[in-house]
Design a protein around this motif. Structure first.
Motif, PDB file in Angstrom:
ATOM      1  N   VAL A 175      -4.200  -3.685   2.897  1.00  7.93           N
ATOM      2  CA  VAL A 175      -3.261  -3.407   3.994  1.00  7.93           C
ATOM      3  C   VAL A 175      -3.209  -1.908   4.289  1.00  7.93           C
ATOM      4  CG1 VAL A 175      -0.838  -3.470   4.698  1.00  7.93           C
ATOM      5  CG2 VAL A 175      -1.878  -5.471   3.599  1.00  7.93           C
ATOM      6  N   LEU A 176      -3.163  -1.087   3.236  1.00  7.28           N
ATOM      7  CA  LEU A 176      -3.106   0.366   3.422  1.00  7.28           C
ATOM      8  C   LEU A 176      -4.479   1.002   3.565  1.00  7.28           C
ATOM      9  CD1 LEU A 176      -0.277   1.428   0.939  1.00  7.28           C
ATOM     10  CD2 LEU A 176      -0.130   0.995   3.386  1.00  7.28           C
ATOM     11  N   GLY A 177      -5.541   0.229   3.309  1.00  8.85           N
ATOM     12  CA  GLY A 177      -6.890   0.770   3.454  1.00  8.85           C
ATOM     13  C   GLY A 177      -7.254   1.766   2.373  1.00  8.85           C
ATOM     14  N   VAL A 178      -6.795   1.532   1.141  1.00  8.73           N
ATOM     15  CA  VAL A 178      -7.094   2.442   0.028  1.00  8.73           C
ATOM     16  C   VAL A 178      -7.745   1.639  -1.099  1.00  8.73           C
ATOM     17  CG1 VAL A 178      -5.219   4.031   0.595  1.00  8.73           C
ATOM     18  CG2 VAL A 178      -4.794   2.110  -0.954  1.00  8.73           C
ATOM     19  N   PRO A 179      -8.549   2.303  -1.950  1.00  9.85           N
ATOM     20  CA  PRO A 179      -9.140   1.594  -3.097  1.00  9.85           C
ATOM     21  C   PRO A 179      -8.084   1.313  -4.162  1.00  9.85           C
ATOM     22  CG  PRO A 179      -9.687   3.930  -3.159  1.00  9.85           C
ATOM     23  CD  PRO A 179      -9.015   3.706  -1.839  1.00  9.85           C
ATOM     24  N   LYS A 180      -8.406   0.418  -5.085  1.00  9.08           N
ATOM     25  CA  LYS A 180      -7.448   0.028  -6.110  1.00  9.08           C
ATOM     26  C   LYS A 180      -7.145   1.143  -7.103  1.00  9.08           C
ATOM     27  CE  LYS A 180      -8.437  -4.915  -5.871  1.00  9.08           C
ATOM     28  NZ  LYS A 180      -8.829  -6.134  -6.598  1.00  9.08           N
ATOM     29  N   ASP A 181      -8.044   2.135  -7.184  1.00  8.63           N
ATOM     30  CA  ASP A 181      -7.787   3.269  -8.084  1.00  8.63           C
ATOM     31  C   ASP A 181      -7.245   4.475  -7.323  1.00  8.63           C
ATOM     32  OD1 ASP A 181     -11.241   4.538  -8.330  1.00  8.63           O
ATOM     33  OD2 ASP A 181     -10.031   3.829  -6.629  1.00  8.63           O
ATOM     34  N   ALA A 182      -6.687   4.246  -6.144  1.00  7.08           N
ATOM     35  CA  ALA A 182      -6.169   5.350  -5.324  1.00  7.08           C
ATOM     36  C   ALA A 182      -5.015   6.050  -6.032  1.00  7.08           C
ATOM     37  CB  ALA A 182      -5.698   4.825  -3.965  1.00  7.08           C
ATOM     38  N   THR A 183      -4.930   7.356  -5.833  1.00  7.05           N
ATOM     39  CA  THR A 183      -3.843   8.127  -6.427  1.00  7.05           C
ATOM     40  C   THR A 183      -2.571   7.951  -5.609  1.00  7.05           C
ATOM     41  OG1 THR A 183      -4.350  10.108  -5.131  1.00  7.05           O
ATOM     42  CG2 THR A 183      -5.493   9.839  -7.246  1.00  7.05           C
TER      43      THR A 183
ATOM     44  N   ILE B 283      -2.182   7.130  -1.511  1.00  5.85           N
ATOM     45  CA  ILE B 283      -1.383   6.019  -0.992  1.00  5.85           C
ATOM     46  C   ILE B 283      -0.335   6.531  -0.023  1.00  5.85           C
ATOM     47  CG2 ILE B 283       0.333   4.276  -1.642  1.00  5.85           C
ATOM     48  CD1 ILE B 283      -1.272   3.845  -4.213  1.00  5.85           C
ATOM     49  N   LYS B 284       0.310   7.625  -0.400  1.00  3.65           N
ATOM     50  CA  LYS B 284       1.345   8.213   0.464  1.00  3.65           C
ATOM     51  C   LYS B 284       0.755   8.685   1.782  1.00  3.65           C
ATOM     52  CE  LYS B 284       5.094  11.601   0.282  1.00  3.65           C
ATOM     53  NZ  LYS B 284       5.741  12.651  -0.557  1.00  3.65           N
ATOM     54  N   LYS B 285      -0.421   9.313   1.714  1.00  4.32           N
ATOM     55  CA  LYS B 285      -1.080   9.816   2.925  1.00  4.32           C
ATOM     56  C   LYS B 285      -1.482   8.666   3.844  1.00  4.32           C
ATOM     57  CE  LYS B 285      -4.986  12.658   4.449  1.00  4.32           C
ATOM     58  NZ  LYS B 285      -6.157  13.461   3.993  1.00  4.32           N
ATOM     59  N   ALA B 286      -2.036   7.599   3.273  1.00  3.05           N
ATOM     60  CA  ALA B 286      -2.457   6.447   4.062  1.00  3.05           C
ATOM     61  C   ALA B 286      -1.264   5.766   4.714  1.00  3.05           C
ATOM     62  CB  ALA B 286      -3.219   5.455   3.174  1.00  3.05           C
ATOM     63  N   TYR B 287      -0.173   5.646   3.955  1.00  5.40           N
ATOM     64  CA  TYR B 287       1.029   5.011   4.509  1.00  5.40           C
ATOM     65  C   TYR B 287       1.586   5.807   5.680  1.00  5.40           C
ATOM     66  CZ  TYR B 287       5.961   3.935   5.043  1.00  5.40           C
ATOM     67  OH  TYR B 287       7.184   3.639   5.573  1.00  5.40           O
TER      68      TYR B 287
ATOM     69  N   ARG C  71       2.579  -5.453  12.079  1.00  2.00           N
ATOM     70  CA  ARG C  71       1.698  -4.601  11.271  1.00  2.00           C
ATOM     71  C   ARG C  71       2.507  -3.540  10.536  1.00  2.00           C
ATOM     72  NH1 ARG C  71      -2.134  -3.339   7.995  1.00  2.00           N
ATOM     73  NH2 ARG C  71      -3.606  -1.698   8.608  1.00  2.00           N
ATOM     74  N   PHE C  72       3.513  -2.982  11.213  1.00  2.00           N
ATOM     75  CA  PHE C  72       4.363  -1.969  10.592  1.00  2.00           C
ATOM     76  C   PHE C  72       5.127  -2.564   9.402  1.00  2.00           C
ATOM     77  CE2 PHE C  72       6.606   1.946  10.391  1.00  2.00           C
ATOM     78  CZ  PHE C  72       7.926   1.636  10.062  1.00  2.00           C
ATOM     79  N   LYS C  73       5.589  -3.813   9.552  1.00  2.00           N
ATOM     80  CA  LYS C  73       6.298  -4.466   8.451  1.00  2.00           C
ATOM     81  C   LYS C  73       5.375  -4.662   7.249  1.00  2.00           C
ATOM     82  CE  LYS C  73       9.631  -6.934  11.352  1.00  2.00           C
ATOM     83  NZ  LYS C  73      10.111  -8.264  11.806  1.00  2.00           N
ATOM     84  N   GLU C  74       4.106  -5.068   7.514  1.00  2.00           N
ATOM     85  CA  GLU C  74       3.144  -5.239   6.424  1.00  2.00           C
ATOM     86  C   GLU C  74       2.887  -3.921   5.708  1.00  2.00           C
ATOM     87  OE1 GLU C  74       0.470  -8.851   8.450  1.00  2.00           O
ATOM     88  OE2 GLU C  74      -0.368  -6.858   8.149  1.00  2.00           O
ATOM     89  N   ILE C  75       2.756  -2.853   6.501  1.00  2.00           N
ATOM     90  CA  ILE C  75       2.495  -1.522   5.918  1.00  2.00           C
ATOM     91  C   ILE C  75       3.663  -1.087   5.045  1.00  2.00           C
ATOM     92  CG2 ILE C  75       2.151   0.913   6.481  1.00  2.00           C
ATOM     93  CD1 ILE C  75       0.829  -0.127   9.125  1.00  2.00           C
ATOM     94  N   SER C  76       4.893  -1.285   5.545  1.00  2.00           N
ATOM     95  CA  SER C  76       6.084  -0.905   4.788  1.00  2.00           C
ATOM     96  C   SER C  76       6.199  -1.723   3.511  1.00  2.00           C
ATOM     97  CB  SER C  76       7.329  -1.090   5.658  1.00  2.00           C
ATOM     98  OG  SER C  76       7.257  -0.310   6.827  1.00  2.00           O
ATOM     99  N   GLU C  77       5.879  -3.011   3.602  1.00  6.34           N
ATOM    100  CA  GLU C  77       5.935  -3.883   2.426  1.00  6.34           C
ATOM    101  C   GLU C  77       4.925  -3.434   1.373  1.00  6.34           C
ATOM    102  OE1 GLU C  77       6.025  -8.131   3.294  1.00  6.34           O
ATOM    103  OE2 GLU C  77       4.597  -8.430   1.668  1.00  6.34           O
ATOM    104  N   ALA C  78       3.719  -3.099   1.824  1.00  3.53           N
ATOM    105  CA  ALA C  78       2.687  -2.643   0.892  1.00  3.53           C
ATOM    106  C   ALA C  78       3.078  -1.329   0.238  1.00  3.53           C
ATOM    107  CB  ALA C  78       1.356  -2.486   1.633  1.00  3.53           C
ATOM    108  N   ASN C  79       3.645  -0.411   1.017  1.00  7.42           N
ATOM    109  CA  ASN C  79       4.057   0.880   0.467  1.00  7.42           C
ATOM    110  C   ASN C  79       5.211   0.739  -0.510  1.00  7.42           C
ATOM    111  OD1 ASN C  79       4.030   3.933   0.557  1.00  7.42           O
ATOM    112  ND2 ASN C  79       6.115   3.540   1.248  1.00  7.42           N
ATOM    113  N   ASP C  80       6.100  -0.231  -0.255  1.00 11.06           N
ATOM    114  CA  ASP C  80       7.233  -0.450  -1.144  1.00 11.06           C
ATOM    115  C   ASP C  80       6.776  -0.821  -2.553  1.00 11.06           C
ATOM    116  OD1 ASP C  80       9.541  -2.903  -1.937  1.00 11.06           O
ATOM    117  OD2 ASP C  80      10.155  -0.835  -1.581  1.00 11.06           O
TER     118      ASP C  80
END
Length: 392
Positions: free
Chosen positions: A14-22, A26-30, A51-60
């Motif tokens: 959802v955020l477009g980052v790898p699983k080992d992202a710092t 993650i903060k920058k992508a969000y 889409r915004f709700k999905e992004i917020s959920e993923a960042n949470d």
């Protein structure tokens, strides 16, 4: 949303980052995605809102180290919904109903594969429901505030810093925003601290509404505060200095992010919207990014030409060359003497010539005009007008 839904969602994708992202990645992508799909930037776009709700959920989840660890463990354990036994179970994988694990418990008390109640602890902490973990209420964003300011014509062109006195809802000082006079509110039993309740919409989908009992706060006061009546919010006034950018127009609405009412429980502040009113100027007007001014000239200046001085807004006067035979109402342009544009450059000053007719004439001036009239007696400036009228 069910626990199964959470497990099956790939928040990294959802955020477009790898699983080992710092955490920083993650903060920058969000932030990048949130700016792109924010409802304020996509008015009426339902897909962007979802889409915004999905992004917020993923960042949470991924933005919280503890939640992220529990999420990674759950994903590794269930493999996107499919349980993968170890080597002793014969390899391969098979799917099973996750509701068996989160319901009343497996038969025999041991659960599937002997997991027992440990799963409740894992998912209770991740999804704020069930298990041994305590329910955590979510942060709430502060309210947006709208105010008005009146600027002079010059302040609107050049920009100004003005004081604004605003009233808004902020955390109650008497109860520290808890709503309880003893400072110990309890978790709302209706929404279990989430501030939201689900309602069915048909087709297997569910929607959420603010909890009617706690008004979306997630908390309820056993002993309501006398100042805020248990709401945790109280009216407050404050004065702040606001910078109005150069070049604003009358009726323009300016948005100042994070300058609205404070949030609750660590939530971000709302935004401040300032509606600008601009007063008139006795000399200058405005047309888009250009300023306008009407300059009177004498008949001799218009007929014979010459140089005229023109005032500018807040600067020294200009000298413009008037060509011979300049007609009344002609507009000339002085570049770079207008209003400030968004990119920092300036518009132009549009100078309109107005031939001034004297009301009183001296004897010498009258004699000169009589002589001029005799010298031009054969000219009829209205001849072409009548010819055009006949042709039409």
């Amino acid at each position: 949303m069910s626990t199964k839904d959470f497990i099956e969602k790939d928040y990294y994708k959802v955020l477009g980052v790898p699983k080992d992202a710092t955490e920083a990645e993650i903060k920058k992508a969000y932030r990048k995605l949130a700016r792109e799909y924010h409802p304020d930037a996509n008015k009426g776009n339902v897909k962007a809102e979802e889409r915004f709700k999905e992004i917020s959920e993923a960042n949470d989840v991924l933005g919280d180290p503890k939640k992220r660890k529990e999420y990674d463990e759950a994903r590794a354990l269930f493999g996107n919904g499919g349980f993968r036994p170890g080597p002793g179970a014969g390899g391969g994988s098979f799917n099973f109903d996750l509701g068996d694990l989160f319901g009343g418990g497996a038969q025999g008390g041991g659960g599937a594969g002997g997991f027992g109640g440990g799963l409740g602890d894992v998912f209770g902490g991740l999804f704020n429901r069930g298990g041994a973990g305590t329910t955590r209420t979510q942060p709430r964003r502060g309210q947006d505030i709208e105010s008005e300011v009146t600027l002079s014509f010059t302040e609107a062109i050049e920009g100004a810093t003005v004081p604004l006195r605003m009233s808004s809802q902020s955390p109650c000082k008497a109860c520290s925003g808890t709503g309880d006079k003893n400072g110990t509110p309890r978790v709302c039993p209706t929404c279990v601290g989430t501030g939201q309740v689900a309602r069915g919409s048909g087709g297997g989908f569910s929607l959420t509404d603010p909890c009617p009992d706690c008004k979306g706060r997630g908390l309820m006061a056993e002993h309501p505060c006398l100042e805020c009546k248990g709401s945790g919010r109280a009216k407050s006034s404050r004065t702040m200095q606001v910078r109005i950018p150069a070049g604003v127009t009358d009726g323009q609405r300016i948005r100042l992010r994070g300058k609205g009412a404070p949030g609750e429980r660590g939530g971000p502040a709302g935004d401040l919207y300032v509606v600008v009113h601009v007063g008139a100027h006795p000399v200058f007007g405005r047309k888009d990014d250009n300023l306008t001014v009407t300059v009177p000239v004498t008949f001799s200046e218009a007929a014979l030409g010459g140089e005229i001085r023109v005032p500018t807004l807040g600067g020294p006067a200009l000298t413009l060359k008037l060509p011979p035979g300049t007609p009344n109402g002609r507009t000339m342009r002085a570049r770079g003497k207008g209003a400030v544009r968004k990119d920092g450059t300036r518009g132009d000053l549009l100078v309109t010539v107005e031939v001034s007719v004297p009301k009183d004439l001296s004897g010498k001036a009258r004699d000169a005009l009589e002589a001029y009239r005799e010298a031009t007696a054969g000219e009829d400036p209205r001849a072409e007008l009548f010819e055009a009228a006949k042709g039409a």
